[in-house]
Design an enzyme around this catalytic site. Structure first.
Site, PDB file in Angstrom:
ATOM      1  N   HIS A   9       0.864  -1.181   0.000  1.00 60.02           N
ATOM      2  CA  HIS A   9       0.000   0.000   0.000  1.00 60.02           C
ATOM      3  C   HIS A   9       0.904   1.236   0.000  1.00 60.02           C
ATOM      4  CE1 HIS A   9      -2.956  -2.904   2.051  1.00 60.02           C
ATOM      5  NE2 HIS A   9      -3.310  -2.758   0.790  1.00 60.02           N
TER       6      HIS A   9
ATOM      7  N   GLU B 284       1.957  -6.222  10.798  1.00 56.73           N
ATOM      8  CA  GLU B 284       0.969  -5.133  10.803  1.00 56.73           C
ATOM      9  C   GLU B 284       1.215  -4.289  12.045  1.00 56.73           C
ATOM     10  OE1 GLU B 284      -1.572  -3.121   8.856  1.00 56.73           O
ATOM     11  OE2 GLU B 284      -1.919  -5.213   8.272  1.00 56.73           O
TER      12      GLU B 284
END
Length: 295
Positions: free
Chosen positions: A14, A166
């Site tokens: 991303h 994450e």
């Protein structure tokens, strides 16, 4: 579990999640940081064009393009759909990948701390979770083994083994030192674990540990027109991995009414109010707390 010979560290899946991108640049200058004696390591900047435009993606979320059917469908011609096919050839192909292990680096706007997401619950992954938690007291381990690796559509599902790192909370298009440091540390421990696995030198690990197992995803409240009618309740906001019990408030509607969690299990929300999920009106993921045995 066979020896791991090739590892890819992927950042920038991303384009506006900056920690992995800046770590890749740092490691490219000092490759010895991510090098180990028993396997080769490559770094992959997955979506540089989205980063150049300071966007999560251009046409579609790259981390949702790696399902087998989509990879084999050449009528899908969006930018990320084509990019996924290129990455699949570089690292895969999925199902017979030349890369043995993928570490995919992500930031979240949610207050998840340093989270390790595992796609499988085999002995190798269970022990990896134990090793990372033994070395990193803040680490949280989440199992997303509700689907097989082949059924997952993440970048890390290209290879037979792969994980998602994450780390949050971090706003989009921002760098925070504490978040970047957590990501660097967790990546180091994963690489060290692979090295110790390969050389049959794993230390004694905790025989069991607490982790979380994904159960479902909740959407934001919508009205009859399909427009958002409420928001995540303030008691839930920023309380990632805290227990949510039947009858606890979970949403507040814009008219002031409260919506309560109705569930037959104690849920542990995470990815709470993730900014990137607003385009799909997703509010949070839920998990159950589990005890993972390493033997």
């Amino acid at each position: 579990m066979d020896k791991i010979n090739t590892v890819a560290i992927v950042g920038g899946t991303h384009g506006n999640e900056y920690s992995g991108i800046y770590l890749l640049r740092h490691w490219d200058k000092q490759p010895e940081i991510v090098s180990r004696s028993s396997f080769s390591t490559q770094t992959v900047f997955a979506n540089a064009k989205a980063h150049d435009e300071n966007k999560r993606y251009l046409d579609a979320d790259l981390n949702r393009q790696f399902g087998m059917d989509d990879l084999n469908n050449y009528e899908l011609r969006g930018y990320e759909q084509c990019l996924a096919k290129s990455l699949n050839q570089q690292l895969g192909p999925k199902g017979n990948a030349k890369t043995d292990f993928i570490i995919d680096l992500h930031n979240t706007t949610s207050n998840m701390g340093p989270s390790l997401i595992l796609l499988q619950a085999d002995e190798f992954n269970r022990k990896m979770g134990a090793y990372v938690k033994d070395k990193m007291s803040d680490a949280v381990v989440v199992f997303e083994d509700h689907a097989t690796v082949e059924e997952h559509y993440f970048v890390s599902s290209i290879s037979k083994q792969g994980v998602i790192v994450e780390i949050g909370p971090q706003p989009q298009s921002v760098i925070r030192q504490d978040i970047l440091d957590w990501m660097a540390e967790m990546t180091k421990h994963i690489l060290d674990y692979i090295e110790l696995h390969n050389t049959q030198a794993l230390p004694d690990l905790s025989s069991s540990y607490e982790a979380f197992k994904y159960t479902e995803t909740l959407s934001l409240p919508l009205d009859e027109k399909g427009e958002r009618a409420g928001m995540v309740h303030k008691a839930v906001q920023d309380a990632d991995f805290s227990p949510l019990k039947d009858g606890d408030p979970i949403f507040t509607l814009f008219n002031g009414e409260e919506v309560y969690w109705q569930g037959d299990y104690i849920a542990y929300p995470h990815f709470i109010n993730e900014a990137a999920y607003y385009d799909n009106n997703l509010a949070m993921s839920l998990a159950e707390k589990i005890i993972v045995e390493t033997v």
